[in-house]
Every structure is written in C-alpha cells, then in structure tokens.
Design a protein around this motif. Structure first.
Motif, PDB file in Angstrom:
ATOM      1  N   TYR A   6       9.561  -1.318 -32.864  1.00 44.59           N
ATOM      2  CA  TYR A   6      10.909  -0.664 -32.412  1.00 44.59           C
ATOM      3  C   TYR A   6       9.989   0.880 -32.195  1.00 44.59           C
ATOM      4  O   TYR A   6      10.412   1.532 -33.308  1.00 44.59           O
ATOM      5  CB  TYR A   6      11.608  -0.861 -32.797  1.00 44.59           C
ATOM      6  N   PRO A   8      13.189   3.056 -31.303  1.00 43.41           N
ATOM      7  CA  PRO A   8      14.900   3.501 -30.664  1.00 43.41           C
ATOM      8  C   PRO A   8      15.001   4.291 -29.735  1.00 43.41           C
ATOM      9  O   PRO A   8      16.359   4.107 -29.138  1.00 43.41           O
ATOM     10  CB  PRO A   8      15.416   4.396 -31.681  1.00 43.41           C
ATOM     11  N   GLY A   9      14.695   4.951 -28.964  1.00 45.57           N
ATOM     12  CA  GLY A   9      14.927   5.547 -27.882  1.00 45.57           C
ATOM     13  C   GLY A   9      13.867   6.926 -27.679  1.00 45.57           C
ATOM     14  O   GLY A   9      13.108   7.351 -28.187  1.00 45.57           O
ATOM     15  N   LYS A  65      28.071   4.884 -23.514  1.00 49.31           N
ATOM     16  CA  LYS A  65      27.542   3.361 -24.990  1.00 49.31           C
ATOM     17  C   LYS A  65      25.888   3.612 -25.704  1.00 49.31           C
ATOM     18  O   LYS A  65      25.610   3.222 -26.588  1.00 49.31           O
ATOM     19  CB  LYS A  65      27.687   2.316 -23.953  1.00 49.31           C
ATOM     20  N   GLU A  66      25.176   4.096 -24.607  1.00 54.05           N
ATOM     21  CA  GLU A  66      23.528   4.426 -24.611  1.00 54.05           C
ATOM     22  C   GLU A  66      22.989   5.394 -25.059  1.00 54.05           C
ATOM     23  O   GLU A  66      22.206   5.702 -26.252  1.00 54.05           O
ATOM     24  CB  GLU A  66      22.875   3.684 -23.633  1.00 54.05           C
ATOM     25  N   SER A  67      23.890   6.594 -25.625  1.00 52.18           N
ATOM     26  CA  SER A  67      23.574   7.922 -26.526  1.00 52.18           C
ATOM     27  C   SER A  67      24.526   8.422 -25.764  1.00 52.18           C
ATOM     28  O   SER A  67      25.870   9.543 -25.711  1.00 52.18           O
ATOM     29  CB  SER A  67      22.129   7.916 -26.657  1.00 52.18           C
ATOM     30  N   CYS A  87      18.755   4.835 -25.894  1.00 52.19           N
ATOM     31  CA  CYS A  87      18.473   4.077 -26.643  1.00 52.19           C
ATOM     32  C   CYS A  87      17.699   3.404 -26.344  1.00 52.19           C
ATOM     33  O   CYS A  87      17.928   3.055 -24.584  1.00 52.19           O
ATOM     34  CB  CYS A  87      19.538   3.469 -28.098  1.00 52.19           C
ATOM     35  N   ASN A  88      16.807   2.051 -26.752  1.00 49.96           N
ATOM     36  CA  ASN A  88      16.504   0.783 -26.532  1.00 49.96           C
ATOM     37  C   ASN A  88      16.661  -0.112 -26.675  1.00 49.96           C
ATOM     38  O   ASN A  88      15.897  -1.145 -27.402  1.00 49.96           O
ATOM     39  CB  ASN A  88      14.657   1.194 -26.833  1.00 49.96           C
ATOM     40  N   TYR A  89      17.825  -0.121 -27.312  1.00 49.52           N
ATOM     41  CA  TYR A  89      18.702  -1.350 -28.045  1.00 49.52           C
ATOM     42  C   TYR A  89      18.474  -2.491 -27.635  1.00 49.52           C
ATOM     43  O   TYR A  89      18.034  -3.525 -27.782  1.00 49.52           O
ATOM     44  CB  TYR A  89      19.693  -1.559 -28.210  1.00 49.52           C
ATOM     45  N   LEU A  90      18.396  -2.743 -26.120  1.00 44.07           N
ATOM     46  CA  LEU A  90      17.936  -4.673 -25.078  1.00 44.07           C
ATOM     47  C   LEU A  90      17.336  -3.941 -24.355  1.00 44.07           C
ATOM     48  O   LEU A  90      16.696  -5.361 -23.687  1.00 44.07           O
ATOM     49  CB  LEU A  90      19.365  -4.732 -24.479  1.00 44.07           C
ATOM     50  N   ASP A  92      14.082  -1.172 -22.609  1.00 47.09           N
ATOM     51  CA  ASP A  92      13.486   0.375 -23.123  1.00 47.09           C
ATOM     52  C   ASP A  92      13.895   0.897 -22.304  1.00 47.09           C
ATOM     53  O   ASP A  92      14.181   0.627 -20.758  1.00 47.09           O
ATOM     54  CB  ASP A  92      11.788  -0.054 -22.595  1.00 47.09           C
ATOM     55  N   ASN A  93      14.704   2.431 -22.244  1.00 49.72           N
ATOM     56  CA  ASN A  93      14.731   3.263 -21.156  1.00 49.72           C
ATOM     57  C   ASN A  93      14.203   4.125 -20.842  1.00 49.72           C
ATOM     58  O   ASN A  93      14.298   5.184 -20.285  1.00 49.72           O
ATOM     59  CB  ASN A  93      16.218   3.173 -21.916  1.00 49.72           C
TER      60      ASN A  93
END
Length: 120
Positions: A6, A8-9, A65-67, A87-90, A92-93
């Motif tokens: 994983y 995180p981003g 919300k995403e960072s 971040c890549n919570y849901l 991959d950004n």
C-alpha cells in the motif's frame, strides 16, 4: 502470511522560477486558480489559510480531504515553492498529483528548478 503493498500517496515538492513576478504577489489569483483545479479534479477543500507579507509575497495552505496544496512565493528571487500531496485511500491519485503540478507550472509559466517525487 500475505502482505499487501500500500502506498499512502504521492507527494510532489517543486521549486519554480517565473519571469513575471506580479503573479507571485497576487494571492487572490492563486486561490481562484486553485479553486478551479479543486473542482476540475473533484477534490474536497476542508480549509484554507492565506498570509500576505509586506512585500506582497504570500504563503497559502489549502487543506483537502485528500491531503493538501501549499505554496510560498519569493518575488524578490522570481521563485516559488509548491507542495502537492494526495493520499491513495480509495484510489491511486498519483497521476492527479502530476497533472495538478503540471497545471500549476503552466499557470505560472514557470521553469522547474527542483522537482521531487516522494512515494509515501
């Protein structure tokens, strides 16, 4: 035991040089451009902090919300630093981070002096 990788981003840190220093002294233009990017990339702003200095340089932190997206300008040196992290919570950004930073490079019509990518 199965291990899942994983990331995180992606965190991009840039130092840019610009020819037109007036763009480094108009925080309201940066905010307006950033608001458009936030909509374009379907991000969610949760807060913003803006400080304009006596020489009209500025520092801005946009909490997402995403960072975050942060900028510091130095018109006396024709430079700025830019910090974009999603971040890549849901999902991959990483590509979004690269596209957003490219949009800012184009906005400032800037030359890249330093470009760091950190996979968190």
């Amino acid at each position: 035991m199965i291990q899942h990788s994983y990331s995180p981003g992606l965190h991009k840190l840039l130092t840019l040089e610009v020819g037109n220093t007036s763009i480094l002294t108009q925080s309201f233009l940066f905010v307006a451009f950033s608001e458009n990017l936030i909509q374009k990339y379907q991000l969610e702003k949760v807060g913003i902090s803006i400080h304009d200095f006596e020489n009209n340089s500025f520092t801005i932190a946009i909490c997402l919300k995403e960072s975050h997206i942060c900028i510091h300008t130095w018109p006396e040196f024709n430079q700025l630093t830019l910090d974009v992290y999603l971040c890549n919570y849901l999902t991959d950004n990483s590509n979004k981070v690269r596209e957003i930073t490219n949009d800012y490079i184009n906005y400032f019509n800037a030359t890249i002096l330093k470009d760091f990518e950190i996979n968190r």
